[in-house]
Design a protein around this motif. Structure first.
Motif, PDB file in Angstrom:
ATOM      1  N   THR A 188       0.717  -1.168   0.002  1.00 15.28           N
ATOM      2  CA  THR A 188      -0.092  -0.108  -0.005  1.00 15.28           C
ATOM      3  C   THR A 188       0.955   1.097   0.018  1.00 15.28           C
ATOM      4  O   THR A 188       0.500   2.209   0.470  1.00 15.28           O
ATOM      5  CB  THR A 188      -0.993   0.108   1.062  1.00 15.28           C
ATOM      6  N   ILE A 217      -7.055   0.080   0.395  1.00 13.52           N
ATOM      7  CA  ILE A 217      -6.975  -0.188  -0.887  1.00 13.52           C
ATOM      8  C   ILE A 217      -8.157  -1.171  -1.408  1.00 13.52           C
ATOM      9  O   ILE A 217      -8.337  -1.913  -0.423  1.00 13.52           O
ATOM     10  CB  ILE A 217      -5.729  -0.876  -1.294  1.00 13.52           C
ATOM     11  N   ASN A 218      -8.538  -1.209  -2.553  1.00 11.32           N
ATOM     12  CA  ASN A 218      -9.610  -2.315  -2.702  1.00 11.32           C
ATOM     13  C   ASN A 218      -8.735  -3.532  -3.225  1.00 11.32           C
ATOM     14  O   ASN A 218      -7.672  -3.517  -3.699  1.00 11.32           O
ATOM     15  CB  ASN A 218     -10.633  -1.724  -4.006  1.00 11.32           C
ATOM     16  N   LYS A 227      -9.197  -5.637  -5.563  1.00  9.96           N
ATOM     17  CA  LYS A 227      -8.917  -5.899  -7.036  1.00  9.96           C
ATOM     18  C   LYS A 227      -7.646  -5.092  -7.381  1.00  9.96           C
ATOM     19  O   LYS A 227      -6.653  -5.676  -8.018  1.00  9.96           O
ATOM     20  CB  LYS A 227     -10.073  -5.471  -7.974  1.00  9.96           C
ATOM     21  N   LYS A 228      -7.492  -4.046  -6.941  1.00 10.34           N
ATOM     22  CA  LYS A 228      -6.251  -3.192  -7.240  1.00 10.34           C
ATOM     23  C   LYS A 228      -4.895  -4.025  -6.321  1.00 10.34           C
ATOM     24  O   LYS A 228      -3.942  -3.846  -7.036  1.00 10.34           O
ATOM     25  CB  LYS A 228      -6.347  -1.783  -6.637  1.00 10.34           C
ATOM     26  N   LEU A 229      -5.073  -4.469  -5.190  1.00 16.69           N
ATOM     27  CA  LEU A 229      -4.082  -4.904  -4.612  1.00 16.69           C
ATOM     28  C   LEU A 229      -3.756  -6.303  -5.126  1.00 16.69           C
ATOM     29  O   LEU A 229      -2.510  -6.688  -5.207  1.00 16.69           O
ATOM     30  CB  LEU A 229      -4.564  -5.255  -3.084  1.00 16.69           C
ATOM     31  N   ASP A 270      -3.917  -7.026  -8.322  1.00 14.54           N
ATOM     32  CA  ASP A 270      -3.031  -6.747  -9.453  1.00 14.54           C
ATOM     33  C   ASP A 270      -1.650  -6.441  -9.088  1.00 14.54           C
ATOM     34  O   ASP A 270      -0.708  -6.713  -9.653  1.00 14.54           O
ATOM     35  CB  ASP A 270      -3.503  -5.729 -10.282  1.00 14.54           C
ATOM     36  N   ILE A 271      -1.630  -5.471  -8.011  1.00 13.10           N
ATOM     37  CA  ILE A 271      -0.336  -4.999  -7.682  1.00 13.10           C
ATOM     38  C   ILE A 271       0.833  -6.145  -7.048  1.00 13.10           C
ATOM     39  O   ILE A 271       1.770  -6.210  -7.382  1.00 13.10           O
ATOM     40  CB  ILE A 271      -0.296  -3.978  -6.460  1.00 13.10           C
ATOM     41  N   ASP A 313      -7.983   6.171   1.048  1.00 20.38           N
ATOM     42  CA  ASP A 313      -7.971   5.179   0.037  1.00 20.38           C
ATOM     43  C   ASP A 313      -6.963   5.337  -1.145  1.00 20.38           C
ATOM     44  O   ASP A 313      -6.936   6.604  -1.567  1.00 20.38           O
ATOM     45  CB  ASP A 313      -9.245   5.168  -0.730  1.00 20.38           C
ATOM     46  N   SER A 329      -5.975   3.330  -3.527  1.00 20.22           N
ATOM     47  CA  SER A 329      -6.356   2.491  -4.716  1.00 20.22           C
ATOM     48  C   SER A 329      -5.941   3.079  -5.901  1.00 20.22           C
ATOM     49  O   SER A 329      -5.245   2.359  -6.681  1.00 20.22           O
ATOM     50  CB  SER A 329      -7.810   1.967  -4.766  1.00 20.22           C
ATOM     51  N   ASN A 330      -6.207   4.262  -6.351  1.00 23.68           N
ATOM     52  CA  ASN A 330      -5.988   4.985  -7.332  1.00 23.68           C
ATOM     53  C   ASN A 330      -5.237   6.286  -7.233  1.00 23.68           C
ATOM     54  O   ASN A 330      -5.116   7.148  -8.129  1.00 23.68           O
ATOM     55  CB  ASN A 330      -7.101   5.099  -8.413  1.00 23.68           C
TER      56      ASN A 330
END
Length: 268
Positions: free
Chosen positions: A154, A198-199, A201-203, A205-206, A248, A250-251
């Motif tokens: 994160t 963080i959401n 889906k994003k996590l 991918d990372i 947040d 995430s983006n």
């Protein structure tokens, strides 16, 4: 044939003169075609005269950065008498600024190299961020200006370093379901703690990209959706118990998140 010689006379280290002269020399070839001789900490006429006599014998040229106007005038006068090519690098700018600001310069050599209080504070903050990164030593939590709390990936470490460059002492604490957060986290001021949300889906991918970079399979438990959701659920419980602000990420770029953290610090 002997190389042309360029002398650099300065009342400090001479780095300013060297940078300016080297920039000009780039237009005339490479460093093998001339010799630079730096003469630092020159602050009296006797030393200057001795140097100028040497320079005249060697048929060299001289560039100088001296803040003292009497010494600048002395070099100017003696170089004319000795038929020397001498370039005053700093003087004309000082004189122009004096006219513009209608104020006398400080005439103190080496100011650009002085390490002020702000510099030391920033260095201290960077060292602090390294020492107390990733929960290495929970004793840093109480000493920190900002405490970042979040699961793996994160941006806790990049944020710590970025904020350290702004002179904030930052500790960060990783949140892992199998490891109880340090008691120091619950004993510190919650307003200086920042949860990094963080959401899933994003996590996911990372973490897959991270595993790839390490040469590991993306199917590892670290990047599994079930595992990630478990970590995020545990994180939510921790920040709720702390009662701290949550951002947040995430983006968001590191700089954007850092600015939000700095705004929260101003509100404190």
């Amino acid at each position: 044939m002997n190389k042309p010689i360029i002398y650099l006379i300065s009342d400090s280290l001479g780095e300013t003169a060297e940078k300016v002269i080297k920039s000009a020399l780039l237009q005339f070839g490479n460093h093998r075609e001339y010799e630079l001789v730096r003469e630092p900490y020159i602050n009296d006429k006797e030393k200057i005269n001795h140097l100028l006599l040497t320079i005249a014998r060697e048929n060299a040229i001289v560039g100088y950065t001296l803040v003292n106007p009497d010494l600048r005038q002395y070099i100017k006068r003696r170089s004319v008498e000795l038929e020397l090519e001498a370039i005053d690098i700093l003087g004309p700018m000082l004189e122009a600024m004096e006219r513009m600001f209608q104020k006398k310069p400080r005439l103190k050599p080496g100011l650009s190299h002085q390490l002020d209080e702000a510099y030391f504070k920033r260095v201290e903050a960077i060292e602090f961020a390294v020492k107390y990164d990733d929960g290495r030593d929970p004793r840093g939590i109480e000493q920190a200006d900002i405490v970042l709390v979040g699961v793996s990936r994160t941006s806790k470490t990049p944020l710590s370093q970025y904020l350290a460059l702004k002179s904030f002492k930052v500790a960060n604490v990783p949140i892992v379901p199998e490891v109880e957060p340090p008691k120091e986290l619950y004993q510190t001021d919650p307003s200086k703690c920042i949860g990094l949300k963080i959401n899933a889906k994003k996590l996911n991918d990372i973490r897959k990209e991270r595993l790839k970079a390490l040469g590991l399979k993306a199917s590892a438990n670290y990047a599994q959706t079930e595992r990630i959701e478990k970590e995020l659920h545990y994180f939510e419980g921790v920040v709720k118990a702390l009662g701290c602000p949550v951002i947040d990420v995430s983006n968001k770029a590191v700089e954007e998140t850092a600015n939000l953290i700095l705004q929260l610090q101003m509100l404190r």
